[in-house]
Design a protein around this motif. Structure first.
Motif, mmCIF file in Angstrom:
data_model
loop_
_atom_site.group_PDB
_atom_site.id
_atom_site.type_symbol
_atom_site.label_atom_id
_atom_site.label_comp_id
_atom_site.label_asym_id
_atom_site.label_seq_id
_atom_site.Cartn_x
_atom_site.Cartn_y
_atom_site.Cartn_z
ATOM 1 N N TYR A 185 32.632 72.098 -32.966
ATOM 2 C CA TYR A 185 33.834 71.344 -33.332
ATOM 3 C C TYR A 185 34.674 71.090 -32.079
ATOM 4 C CZ TYR A 185 36.208 75.841 -32.925
ATOM 5 O OH TYR A 185 36.696 77.033 -32.442
ATOM 6 N N PRO A 186 35.461 69.990 -32.076
ATOM 7 C CA PRO A 186 36.278 69.687 -30.898
ATOM 8 C C PRO A 186 37.254 70.830 -30.639
ATOM 9 C CG PRO A 186 36.325 67.867 -32.486
ATOM 10 C CD PRO A 186 35.613 69.003 -33.150
ATOM 11 N N GLY A 187 37.332 71.269 -29.430
ATOM 12 C CA GLY A 187 38.227 72.381 -29.105
ATOM 13 C C GLY A 187 37.500 73.711 -29.051
ATOM 14 N N GLY A 188 36.223 73.724 -29.434
ATOM 15 C CA GLY A 188 35.442 74.953 -29.332
ATOM 16 C C GLY A 188 35.418 75.475 -27.899
ATOM 17 N N GLN A 189 35.552 74.546 -26.941
ATOM 18 C CA GLN A 189 35.552 74.965 -25.532
ATOM 19 C C GLN A 189 36.771 75.820 -25.187
ATOM 20 O OE1 GLN A 189 36.062 71.866 -26.690
ATOM 21 N NE2 GLN A 189 37.085 70.526 -25.242
ATOM 22 N N ALA A 213 37.453 65.614 -28.229
ATOM 23 C CA ALA A 213 37.295 64.282 -28.794
ATOM 24 C C ALA A 213 36.555 64.386 -30.114
ATOM 25 C CB ALA A 213 36.508 63.411 -27.826
ATOM 26 N N PRO A 214 36.761 63.406 -30.995
ATOM 27 C CA PRO A 214 36.084 63.452 -32.295
ATOM 28 C C PRO A 214 34.569 63.430 -32.127
ATOM 29 C CG PRO A 214 37.708 61.675 -32.199
ATOM 30 C CD PRO A 214 37.604 62.227 -30.830
ATOM 31 N N THR A 215 33.885 64.057 -33.062
ATOM 32 C CA THR A 215 32.430 64.114 -32.976
ATOM 33 C C THR A 215 31.769 63.092 -33.902
ATOM 34 O OG1 THR A 215 32.458 65.863 -34.621
ATOM 35 C CG2 THR A 215 32.359 66.553 -32.338
ATOM 36 N N THR A 216 32.589 62.290 -34.568
ATOM 37 C CA THR A 216 32.019 61.263 -35.448
ATOM 38 C C THR A 216 32.707 59.919 -35.199
ATOM 39 O OG1 THR A 216 33.675 61.709 -37.144
ATOM 40 C CG2 THR A 216 31.600 62.931 -37.315
ATOM 41 N N ARG A 217 32.076 58.848 -35.656
ATOM 42 C CA ARG A 217 32.625 57.493 -35.530
ATOM 43 C C ARG A 217 33.967 57.390 -36.253
ATOM 44 N NH1 ARG A 217 32.846 53.760 -32.672
ATOM 45 N NH2 ARG A 217 31.487 54.394 -31.023
ATOM 46 N N VAL A 218 33.995 57.946 -37.457
ATOM 47 C CA VAL A 218 35.220 57.896 -38.245
ATOM 48 C C VAL A 218 36.345 58.614 -37.499
ATOM 49 C CG1 VAL A 218 36.282 58.550 -40.439
ATOM 50 C CG2 VAL A 218 33.894 57.829 -40.381
ATOM 51 N N GLY A 219 35.986 59.727 -36.902
ATOM 52 C CA GLY A 219 36.967 60.473 -36.122
ATOM 53 C C GLY A 219 37.514 59.631 -34.979
ATOM 54 N N ASN A 240 37.315 55.731 -26.827
ATOM 55 C CA ASN A 240 36.555 55.176 -27.949
ATOM 56 C C ASN A 240 35.150 55.757 -28.086
ATOM 57 O OD1 ASN A 240 34.924 53.916 -26.082
ATOM 58 N ND2 ASN A 240 35.492 51.836 -26.626
ATOM 59 N N ALA A 241 34.848 56.776 -27.259
ATOM 60 C CA ALA A 241 33.496 57.337 -27.328
ATOM 61 C C ALA A 241 33.451 58.527 -28.279
ATOM 62 C CB ALA A 241 33.045 57.773 -25.943
ATOM 63 N N VAL A 242 32.331 58.656 -28.978
ATOM 64 C CA VAL A 242 32.104 59.810 -29.836
ATOM 65 C C VAL A 242 31.619 60.955 -28.948
ATOM 66 C CG1 VAL A 242 30.828 60.694 -31.821
ATOM 67 C CG2 VAL A 242 31.419 58.275 -31.702
ATOM 68 N N ASP A 243 32.136 62.147 -29.186
ATOM 69 C CA ASP A 243 31.727 63.290 -28.373
ATOM 70 C C ASP A 243 30.444 63.902 -28.958
ATOM 71 O OD1 ASP A 243 31.641 65.446 -26.648
ATOM 72 O OD2 ASP A 243 33.030 66.646 -27.852
#
Ligand code: SF4
Ligand code: SF4
Lengths: 525, 244
Positions: free
Chosen positions: A393-397, B42-48, B220-223
């Motif tokens: 998840y974001p922020g896990g770092q 950063a968000p891990t999905t497109r929706v994010g 605008n990139a998905v992580d």
């Protein structure tokens, strides 16, 4: 009182009222030219050529620079877009630690971008061609080139500015582009380029050949055995399941090496079959610092080759900030796809992810009291914080290293808000600036972090700071003594793990069992 | 004569404005992103990512983190601008849709907050040494242009009323290529002239931040670089690389 302490004291006396209330106070007024004299050594031709760059400034340098800019404009979105869309709102102006430390306005992120933007406007935009002085456009001259060299090597590519810019403009991207442009006309930096050459030749930044590496690792194995009574292996070039790629500083520098010992103990305790590689004995990728995709790829491909040759199933990266960025964000693109590795694990993985996973599974046993003499804080390294992730998840770092720390230490304190997590302050030595010729800049750039550290020392008595970056560790070992700390007050996270871990069959285990038995007797009485 | 000059001016401005922005968008879209570089977390999905962009574009999330004063002035300025644009649609639509009619009273006062926001930004530019240092003449002129547009517009609403029916007829005439005379009032001519100028410089100036922000590779990139293989558009695929 030592001179250093007096120095620090002297500075505090001069500070205005706000400074006493705000631990992070710095004077926001710009002082033009304040760091114009700080310049790193340039690379001699012998260090330029192995990287595919000319050795010195060619007579047609101007055409070449403009040609390179034209090429990058077509090839790199961040370059074109960021140079176009900055509105000069000023939001980033007080966010760079080098600006905080030097007050030189060319170290404000937008000020740094403008060094290139002014030339870009002059040659690549209509308003700049027609009304140069109206839009702040300027001619490309040798002085401009010199100024680029000076200030683009006063940026640690930490991305702090990109967090605060309303368009996400990342000055690190501009800095990388500028360095690539400079390199393309033979103006390179000695420190970074010499090191990249060593990786191509020997396999690591230090130029440690295999025999030297072997004997270092043997010494370490002996040391561990002496300390614990357990034979913990640090395998090199052996067939294994896990390839560990770690910054070569882990092989000889303090406190890095204690981190390496920590990884070895964790692997031992989890029963992993792992190995280091002499061919890919470097996680760092300095080609990222100079914005060279080709050279970055050449270094990344060494990891791929090592993984194939050793027949491993997983790749794990040791404690290093920019190396984790190069691995997390780029390794797959540069050297992947890695479809020959075990698909059950992310490629690559961070050593902290591995250790935290083992802790959660209950595979590791700790005696936290071993770290009880430590009051610890944790420094988020820039590239880990703003250019990577750990876990799912974001922020896990941010959380995973802290989780590990809290599993092995009883006294943990956070530095002030605004200096941690995504807003973390650079150590002052990142981005290829970790060289003695930039010491003045490094100390000034490290000062905001030092203020934040001082704050928790005064507030809670914090006496140690941990980090998971080879550059941060080396840099802090140099800077912290100026603020009244000892050289070894900077620690590796896995050093703390190493201190507290109880290996099965170790002396520590027996001791602990003895204590437990005594306690049991005490309790019974 | 006047009508002809302004009619032609607006045709030209419109073509440059729309064509220029379309060209910029095409340019940004076709310029490759060599490596994925989201600023994390950063968000891990497109929706994010859509959500991140939404917060960024509408609420200036990053600016909020960095500087509350700029945020306040920038919000005043941009939110007012949206209202003003919505209100002005009444000059181009016949009949006026109800929603736009509803915006009328707000739109009227948005002119004031718009000017206030621009003044705030100008003050920062002039009085904060750091911002003054990074400002080129064009940065001041841009704000003066907005102030000119805003103040001339306000004069027509609050000082001397303009023949708005005539203005509307002029614009509808432009759109149907059936030119109608433009009412002759100095404020109106100034207002429209500055607006045309704004449209003409838009694609060539920092104003392209409006379409540009959507293309920002750090936002605008998905992580997901580990989960999903990203083939760099500027590097040859792995099987075409000579192995050392
Ligand atoms: S915050 Fe972004 S848009 Fe504002 S001045 Fe800095 S780089 Fe430019
Ligand atoms: S990337 Fe870091 S060092 Fe470089 S300008 Fe931005 S804040 Fe400063």
């Amino acid at each position: 009182m030592s001179d250093l302490e007096k120095n620090a004291q002297g500075v505090t006396d001069e500070l205005p009222q706000e400074a006493k209330e705000d631990p992070l106070y710095f004077n926001p007024e710009p002082k033009e030219g304040a760091s114009a004299h700080i310049q790193s050594y340039k690379a001699a031709p012998e260090f330029q050529e192995p990287l595919g760059y000319p050795g010195e400034l060619p007579p047609d340098w101007k055409e070449r620079v403009l040609g390179k800019m034209e090429e990058m404009r077509g090839k790199v979105r961040s370059f074109r877009l960021f140079l176009d869309i900055c509105v000069k709102c000023g939001a980033c102006t007080d966010k760079c630690h080098y600006y905080m430390g030097t007050s030189d306005p060319k170290n404000m992120p937008v000020g740094r971008q403008d060094l290139l933007r002014s030339v870009y406007r002059r040659y690549f935009t209509l308003p700049g061609k027609w009304f140069p002085s109206l839009v702040g456009a300027r001619e490309l001259t040798e002085d401009v080139l010199e100024e680029w060299y000076t200030y683009y090597f006063q940026c640690s590519e930490c991305r702090r500015c990109s967090v605060f810019c309303p368009y996400g403009i990342d000055t690190a991207e501009i800095t990388m582009a500028a360095r690539e442009i400079l390199d393309s006309v033979g103006v390179g930096m000695k420190y970074t380029n010499e090191i990249i050459g060593k990786v191509f030749k020997v396999g690591n930044n230090l130029g440690l050949p295999k025999p030297a590496l072997e004997s270092t690792l043997e010494d370490l194995e002996e040391e561990i055995e002496e300390d614990t009574g357990v034979k913990v292996r640090i395998p090199l070039d052996e067939p294994a399941d896990i390839l560990l790629v770690t910054p070569s500083a882990d092989f000889f520098a303090e406190p890095h090496i204690d981190g390496l010992i920590g990884y070895a103990k964790v692997f031992h305790a989890t029963g992993a079959k792992w190995t280091l590689s002499s061919y890919a004995s470097e996680a760092a990728n300095f080609a990222m610092f100079i914005g060279s995709y080709e050279n970055m790829r050449r270094i990344a491909l060494r990891i791929r080759k090592a993984a194939i040759d050793l027949g491993v199933k997983r790749i794990i990266i040791g404690e290093c900030g920019h190396a984790w960025r190069a691995a997390y964000q780029f390794l797959n693109t540069l050297a992947g796809p890695f479809d020959f590795l075990d698909p059950n694990y992310p490629v690559p993985q961070h050593i902290c992810e591995y250790t935290w996973d083992a802790i959660q599974k209950g595979l590791l046993k700790f005696d936290k009291s071993q770290n009880d003499w430590i009051k610890l804080t944790y420094h988020d390294s820039c590239n880990v914080a703003r250019a990577s992730r750990m876990g799912d998840y974001p922020g896990g770092q941010f959380d995973i290293p802290r989780n590990i720390i809290k599993a092995v230490c009883n006294h943990y304190y956070e530095m002030p808000e605004g200096t941690t997590r995504e807003e973390t302050l650079c150590c002052g030595g990142g981005g290829g600036l970790l060289t003695d010729d930039l010491m003045e800049l490094r100390k000034k750039g490290g000062s905001p972090r030092m203020k934040a550290l001082k704050h928790v020392t005064e507030e809670y008595g914090v006496n140690k700071m941990a980090a998971i970056c080879a550059i941060c560790k080396t840099q802090f070992a140099k800077v912290m003594p100026d603020y009244g700390y000892a050289v070894d007050d900077i620690m590796s996270v896995h050093q703390l793990v190493s201190n507290a871990i109880i290996l099965p069959g170790s002396m520590q285990e027996k001791e602990l069992m003895g204590e437990d038995a005594e306690n049991a007797v005490d309790a019974a009485e | 004569m006047l009508t002809t000059v302004y009619a032609l001016l607006f045709y030209v401005a419109f073509v440059i404005f729309v064509g220029g922005i379309a060209y910029r968008i095409w340019e940004y879209k076709k310029t490759p992103v060599p490596l994925k570089i989201p600023t994390t977390p950063a968000p891990t999905t497109r929706v994010g990512v859509l959500w991140r962009m939404f917060k960024e574009v509408l609420f200036f999330e990053s600016l909020w983190k960095s500087n509350k004063w700029i945020w306040i002035f920038a919000q005043l300025f941009h939110a007012s601008l949206w209202l003003i644009i919505i209100r002005h649609l009444r000059y181009f639509l016949q009949p006026v849709p109800e929603l736009i009619a509803l915006a009328q009273p707000f739109g009227k006062y948005a002119g004031l907050t718009f000017v206030l926001g621009a003044l705030g930004l100008l003050a920062r530019r002039m009085f904060v040494a750091r911002v003054r240092y990074i400002s080129a003449p064009s940065d001041y002129l841009m704000l003066l242009l907005f102030l000119g547009i805003g103040i001339s517009g306000l004069m027509m609403t609050f000082v001397t009323r303009t023949d708005v029916v005539g203005v509307k007829a002029f614009f509808l005439g432009l759109m149907t290529f059936n030119w109608q005379p433009l009412p002759n009032s100095p404020q109106l001519l100034l207002h429209l002239g500055l607006v045309a100028l704004w449209m003409i410089i838009f694609p060539f100036s920092k104003l392209v931040h409006a379409p540009g922000v959507f293309f920002s590779p750090t936002r605008n990139a998905v992580d997901d670089p580990r989960e999903r293989f990203y083939q760099s558009p500027v590097l040859p695929p792995i099987d075409q690389v000579p192995q050392e």
